[in-house]
Scaffold this motif. Structure first.
Motif, mmCIF file in Angstrom:
data_model
loop_
_atom_site.group_PDB
_atom_site.id
_atom_site.type_symbol
_atom_site.label_atom_id
_atom_site.label_comp_id
_atom_site.label_asym_id
_atom_site.label_seq_id
_atom_site.Cartn_x
_atom_site.Cartn_y
_atom_site.Cartn_z
ATOM 1 N N SER A 59 -4.870 -11.328 11.974
ATOM 2 C CA SER A 59 -5.346 -10.045 11.475
ATOM 3 C C SER A 59 -4.180 -9.246 10.891
ATOM 4 N N GLY A 60 -4.405 -8.659 9.742
ATOM 5 C CA GLY A 60 -3.364 -7.848 9.110
ATOM 6 C C GLY A 60 -2.368 -8.665 8.312
ATOM 7 N N SER A 61 -2.649 -9.978 8.131
ATOM 8 C CA SER A 61 -1.655 -10.801 7.433
ATOM 9 C C SER A 61 -1.778 -10.676 5.912
ATOM 10 N N GLY A 62 -2.852 -10.053 5.409
ATOM 11 C CA GLY A 62 -2.934 -9.815 3.964
ATOM 12 C C GLY A 62 -4.059 -10.542 3.250
ATOM 13 N N LYS A 63 -4.989 -11.134 3.995
ATOM 14 C CA LYS A 63 -6.064 -11.917 3.364
ATOM 15 C C LYS A 63 -6.961 -11.034 2.477
ATOM 16 N N THR A 64 -7.406 -9.899 3.038
ATOM 17 C CA THR A 64 -8.282 -9.026 2.259
ATOM 18 C C THR A 64 -7.545 -8.427 1.065
ATOM 19 N N THR A 65 -6.241 -8.237 1.223
ATOM 20 C CA THR A 65 -5.456 -7.712 0.102
ATOM 21 C C THR A 65 -5.487 -8.700 -1.063
ATOM 22 N N GLU A 81 -14.574 -13.148 5.420
ATOM 23 C CA GLU A 81 -15.088 -13.065 6.795
ATOM 24 C C GLU A 81 -16.604 -12.916 6.776
ATOM 25 N N HIS A 129 -12.169 -16.655 10.198
ATOM 26 C CA HIS A 129 -11.432 -16.777 11.449
ATOM 27 C C HIS A 129 -11.719 -18.132 12.092
ATOM 28 N N TYR A 142 0.869 -1.187 0.000
ATOM 29 C CA TYR A 142 0.000 0.000 0.000
ATOM 30 C C TYR A 142 0.902 1.231 0.000
ATOM 31 N N ALA A 195 2.413 -5.490 1.953
ATOM 32 C CA ALA A 195 1.258 -6.198 2.506
ATOM 33 C C ALA A 195 1.288 -7.651 2.052
ATOM 34 N N ARG A 236 1.543 3.673 1.855
ATOM 35 C CA ARG A 236 2.452 3.851 2.972
ATOM 36 C C ARG A 236 2.659 2.497 3.632
HETATM 37 N N1 LIG Z 1 -5.956 0.809 2.234
HETATM 38 C C1 LIG Z 1 -4.868 0.514 2.930
HETATM 39 N N2 LIG Z 1 -3.878 1.419 3.033
HETATM 40 C C2 LIG Z 1 -2.760 1.122 3.719
HETATM 41 N N3 LIG Z 1 -2.526 -0.022 4.330
HETATM 42 C C3 LIG Z 1 -3.475 -0.967 4.267
HETATM 43 C C4 LIG Z 1 -4.690 -0.743 3.570
HETATM 44 N N4 LIG Z 1 -5.445 -1.848 3.672
HETATM 45 C C5 LIG Z 1 -4.726 -2.725 4.408
HETATM 46 N N5 LIG Z 1 -3.543 -2.206 4.769
HETATM 47 C C6 LIG Z 1 -2.481 -2.885 5.534
HETATM 48 O O1 LIG Z 1 -2.122 -4.035 4.834
HETATM 49 C C7 LIG Z 1 -1.936 -5.142 5.694
HETATM 50 C C8 LIG Z 1 -2.814 -6.313 5.288
HETATM 51 O O2 LIG Z 1 -4.160 -5.923 5.458
HETATM 52 P P1 LIG Z 1 -5.378 -6.871 5.127
HETATM 53 O O3 LIG Z 1 -6.600 -6.073 5.213
HETATM 54 O O4 LIG Z 1 -5.098 -7.575 3.848
HETATM 55 O O5 LIG Z 1 -5.313 -7.904 6.336
HETATM 56 P P2 LIG Z 1 -6.290 -9.082 6.700
HETATM 57 O O6 LIG Z 1 -5.465 -10.316 6.701
HETATM 58 O O7 LIG Z 1 -7.462 -9.069 5.820
HETATM 59 O O8 LIG Z 1 -6.687 -8.717 8.198
HETATM 60 P P3 LIG Z 1 -8.076 -8.958 8.969
HETATM 61 O O9 LIG Z 1 -8.121 -10.393 9.359
HETATM 62 O O10 LIG Z 1 -7.935 -8.105 10.180
HETATM 63 O O11 LIG Z 1 -9.174 -8.555 8.074
HETATM 64 C C9 LIG Z 1 -2.223 -4.624 7.096
HETATM 65 O O12 LIG Z 1 -0.992 -4.379 7.716
HETATM 66 C C10 LIG Z 1 -2.976 -3.336 6.875
HETATM 67 O O13 LIG Z 1 -2.647 -2.416 7.870
#
Ligand SMILES: Nc1ncnc2c1ncn2[C@@H]1O[C@H](COP(=O)(O)OP(=O)(O)OP(=O)(O)O)[C@@H](O)[C@H]1O
Ligand SMILES: [Mg+2]
Length: 593
Positions: A391-397, A518, A549, A365, A371, A367
Motif C-alpha cells: 500500500s502506498g507504493s504508487g500503483k494508483t499513481t 483493485e 492485492h 504530489y 510518489a 506535498r
Molecule cells: N492526492 C494525493 N496527494 C498527496 N499524496 C498522495 C495523493 N495520492 C497519493 N498520495 C501519496 O502517494 C503515494 C502513492 O500513492 P498511491 O495511491 O499511488 O499508492 P497505491 O500503491 O495505489 O496504494 P494502495 O495499494 O493503498 O492503493 C502514497 O504515499 C500516498 O500517500
C-alpha cells in the motif's frame, strides 16, 4: 481617498460580474429614473393645483411655470380639471414604467442565475483532476444555490438603487425648486450621514465574509455526513455528529445577529438624524420663511421623500454589502477553476499498434516525497500486465498517469513512439477504460448506469457487456430487468453486483486498454471468480492493466511489475518469478497462501 478606492473596486467587481448585462441594466435604470421623474412632476403639479383650488396667487416657482408652459404648448386649457388629468396620466405612466423596469430586473436576474450556474458547472467539469480532487463536497452545491441567488439579489438591489437615486435627485430638485437653502442643508446633512455610516457598511461586509465561510462549512458538514451516515449510525455517533453540526449553527446564529445589529443600528441612527434634521428645519422655517401653503406642503412632502429614500439607500447599501462576499466567492472560484482548466494539446487520434511505454517517469504530489521515480515499464498490445506492491507504493499513481488525470513531472509516456499528450484527450479517454474499487453509480436504472451518458452505446452493447461482466443472468432474473433502479449510490445492490455493473459500463464502450485498480479487492471469492472469468475472456483482445492485492487475480498475467516506494523493483512472468525463491513475488505469494 480610501472611499474612492473602495467604490472603484466595487465598480470593477460589478463590471466583472454583470458587465454583459450593461445595456439591460442601463435600460432598467433609465426606466426607473423616468418613473421617479414622472412621480416627481406629478407631485409638483400639486402646487399649481392648490393655487387653483385655493384661488390664491399663481404659483411662480420654476416647475409650475414650466407646467403652465407645457399646457400652452399642447393647446390644453390650463384648468384644475385638466391639471388633475395631467397628474393622473403622470402617475399611470409611472406605474407602467415601473412595471417594465421590474420585469427587466427579473429577466436580468433570471439570465444571470442561469448563466452563472451553467458557467459554474462547465468550469468545474472542465477542470483538471488535481483541482477537482481538492474540492470539498457540498461547496459546489452551496455556490449553485445560496451564492448565486445572493449574487443575483445584488442586481435586484442595484435596480432598487436606480429608483432610489432617481427619487433622491427628483425630490432634491423639487426642494431646490422651492428653496435653495433647504436643498443645500439637506444635501450637506445627507453627505455627512453617508460618510458617518460608511464604516458600518464595511463592518457588515466583514461579518458577511464569515457568513459565506460558515455557510460553506455547513454545506460541507451536511454532505460529508450524509455520505458517511452508515458509519456514523453503525458507531452510534449521531449525538457527537449532531453536536458538531449544532456548534456550526450557533456560530451562524451569532453572525446573523451581528449583521442584523449593524443594519438596525444604522437604520435607527439614521432615523434619529432625520428627526433632528426635520425639527431643525421647522425651527429654521418658522423663523425665516414666508412660504405659501402649497409650496410648504410640497417641501415637507419632498423632504419626507428624500429622507425615506436615504433610508432605503442605506438599507440597500447594507444588503448589497452583505451579498458582495457571496459574489466574490463565486468569482474567485471561477478564477481558480478557469486557471485549473484541463488543457488538451493533443491533435492525434488514438492508435495503439504495438507498445505503451513509461520512459523514466517521475511524479511527486504537491506535498511529500516522490510518489514515483524513474519508472520504466512497457506494455505490449493485447498483453495482460499486473501491478503489485505494498500500500502506498504508487500503483494508483501509475493508473492516474495512464488516465492522463495527472502528468509526469519528468520523463514521458509514449504510445507507439508518440507521447500520449499528443493524442486527443477525448479519444484517449474513450479508448482507455477504467474501473476502480469505489464504484460510482447514479440513482437510476441499471441500463442507464451501464450506458452512462454514451449515446453511441446500443441496447445490444449493453447486453453483451453485461454478459461479459457475468451479470446478465442476475439482471434478467430481476422483475424489472435492465429497468431496475439501483438506489442512491447503488444501495439496492450488493457490492459485487455494483462492481459487475461498473465493469459492464466500461466494457460496453469496447475499450482498447482496460485498467482495473483493485477492482476485485473487496469481493468474495465467488464474485471475484465471476469478474475473473470476464477478465480471462478479454485477455488477448484488450490490453489489460490489473492492480490486485490478491496474487491469484494476476497469476495468468503475461507480466507483472512489483512496485516498492515508488520504484519498480522487479518484473517478469508470474510463473517464472514464483520459481525464484528469493524474489519479492515469491515472498508475497508465500504470505498469501
Ligand atoms: N492526492 C494525493 N496527494 C498527496 N499524496 C498522495 C495523493 N495520492 C497519493 N498520495 C501519496 O502517494 C503515494 C502513492 O500513492 P498511491 O495511491 O499511488 O499508492 P497505491 O500503491 O495505489 O496504494 P494502495 O495499494 O493503498 O492503493 C502514497 O504515499 C500516498 O500517500
Ligand atoms: Mg491504490
Amino acid at each position: 481617498m480610501n472611499a474612492i478606492r473602495k467604490i472603484g473596486n466595487l465598480f470593477s467587481l460589478f463590471r466583472q460580474a454583470f458587465g454583459e448585462y450593461a445595456w439591460s441594466i442601463a435600460l432598467m435604470a433609465a426606466l426607473n429614473f423616468l418613473s421617479g421623474l414622472l412621480e416627481g412632476i406629478g407631485v409638483t403639479a400639486i402646487i399649481p393645483l392648490f393655487s387653483f383650488i385655493g384661488g390664491a396667487t399663481k404659483a411662480n416657482d420654476t416647475i409650475s411655470l414650466a407646467i403652465a408652459e407645457l399646457f400652452r404648448f399642447l393647446h390644453l386649457p390650463y384648468t384644475a380639471k385638466f391639471l388633475l388629468f395631467f397628474m393622473v396620466a403622470l402617475f399611470l405612466s409611472k406605474a407602467v414604467f415601473l412595471f417594465f423596469s421590474q420585469q427587466i430586473t427579473a429577466k436580468i436576474m433570471a439570465d444571470f442565475e442561469e448563466r452563472t450556474r451553467s458557467m459554474l458547472l462547465r468550469i468545474t467539469f472542465a477542470a483538471r483532476w488535481p483541482f477537482l480532487s481538492s474540492q470539498k463536497v457540498g461547496h459546489l452545491d452551496q455556490m449553485l444555490t445560496t451564492e448565486v441567488v445572493a449574487s443575483s439579489s445584488i442586481l435586484y438591489y442595484l435596480s432598487g438603487a436606480a429608483l432610489v437615486s432617481a427619487n433622491l435627485i427628483i425630490y432634491s430638485i423639487l426642494v431646490l425648486n422651492i428653496s435653495t437653502i433647504i436643498a443645500l442643508l439637506a444635501f450637506i446633512s445627507g453627505a455627512c450621514i453617508f460618510f458617518v455610516f460608511l464604516p458600518l457598511l464595511t463592518k457588515t461586509k466583514i461579518v458577511s465574509i464569515d457568513m459565506v465561510r460558515e455557510n460553506k462549512r455547513l454545506a460541507h458538514f451536511a454532505n460529508e455526513h450524509t455520505i458517511g451516515a452508515k458509519t456514523i449510525k453503525a458507531m452510534h455517533l449521531e449525538n457527537q455528529t449532531l453536536e458538531r453540526g449544532v456548534t456550526l449553527l450557533s456560530l451562524m446564529r451569532g453572525l446573523y445577529l451581528k449583521t442584523a445589529f449593524l443594519r438596525n443600528i444604522s437604520a435607527s441612527l439614521l432615523h434619529l438624524a432625520s428627526v433632528f434634521f426635520v425639527i431643525g428645519l421647522f425651527a429654521f422655517l418658522y423663523k425665516t420663511s414666508a412660504f405659501e401653503f402649497a409650496s410648504f406642503a410640497v417641501v415637507v412632502y419632498a423632504l419626507n421623500k428624500v429622507i425615506t429614500n436615504v433610508q432605503y439607500a442605506q438599507n440597500h447599501a447594507h444588503t448589497i454589502s452583505s451579498q458582495i462576499p457571496y459574489l466574490q466567492s463565486v468569482l474567485s472560484y471561477r478564477k481558480e477553476a478557469e486557471t485549473a482548466a484541463e488543457r488538451d494539446a493533443g491533435v492525434l487520434p488514438f492508435a495503439f499498434g504495438k507498445e505503451l511505454l513509461f520512459r523514466d517517469v517521475d511524479f511527486t504530489y504537491q506535498r511529500g516525497e516522490p510518489a514515483l521515480s524513474s519508472i520504466l515499464l512497457s506494455i505490449k498490445k493485447g498483453e495482460m500486465v499486473g501491478l503489485i506492491g505494498p500500500s502506498g507504493s504508487g500503483k494508483t499513481t501509475i493508473v492516474d498517469l495512464l488516465l492522463r488525470l495527472i502528468e509526469p513531472e519528468k520523463g514521458e509516456i509514449v504510445l507507439d513512439g508518440t507521447p500520449i499528450s499528443h493524442v486527443r484527450l477525448k479519444d484517449w479517454r474513450a479508448r482507455v477504460g477504467y474501473m476502480s474499487q469505489d464504484v460510482f453509480l447514479l440513482n437510476d436504472t441499471i441500463e442507464n448506469n451501464i450506458r452512462f451518458y454514451s449515446a453511441s452505446v446500443t441496447k445490444s452493447d449493453i447486453e453483451n457487456a453485461a454478459h461479459a461482466a457475468n451479470i446478465l443472468a442476475f439482471i434478467q432474473s430481476l422483475p424489472d430487468g435492465f429497468k431496475t433502479m439501483v438506489g442512491e449510490r447503488g444501495v439496492f445492490l450488493s457490492v459485487g453486483q455494483r462492481q459487475r455493473i461498473a465493469l459492464s459500463r466500461v466494457l460496453a464502450r469496447k475499450p482498447d486498454v482496460l485498467i482495473l485498480d483493485e477492482a476485485t479487492s473487496s469481493l468474495d471469492t465467488e464474485s471475484e471468480t465471476l469478474i475473473h472469468e470476464s477478465i480471462e475472456r478479454l485477455h488477448g483482445e484488450v490490453t489489460l492493466i490489473v492492480i490486485a492485492h490478491r496474487l491469484s487475480t494476476i497469476m495468468n498475467a503475461d507480466k507483472v511489475f512489483v512496485l516498492e516506494k515508488g520504484k519498480i523493483v522487479e518484473e517478469g512472468k508470474p510463473g517464472v518469478l514464483l520459481k525464484q525463491e528469493d524474489s519479492r513475488f515469491a515472498k508475497f505469494y508465500k504470505q498469501q497462501s
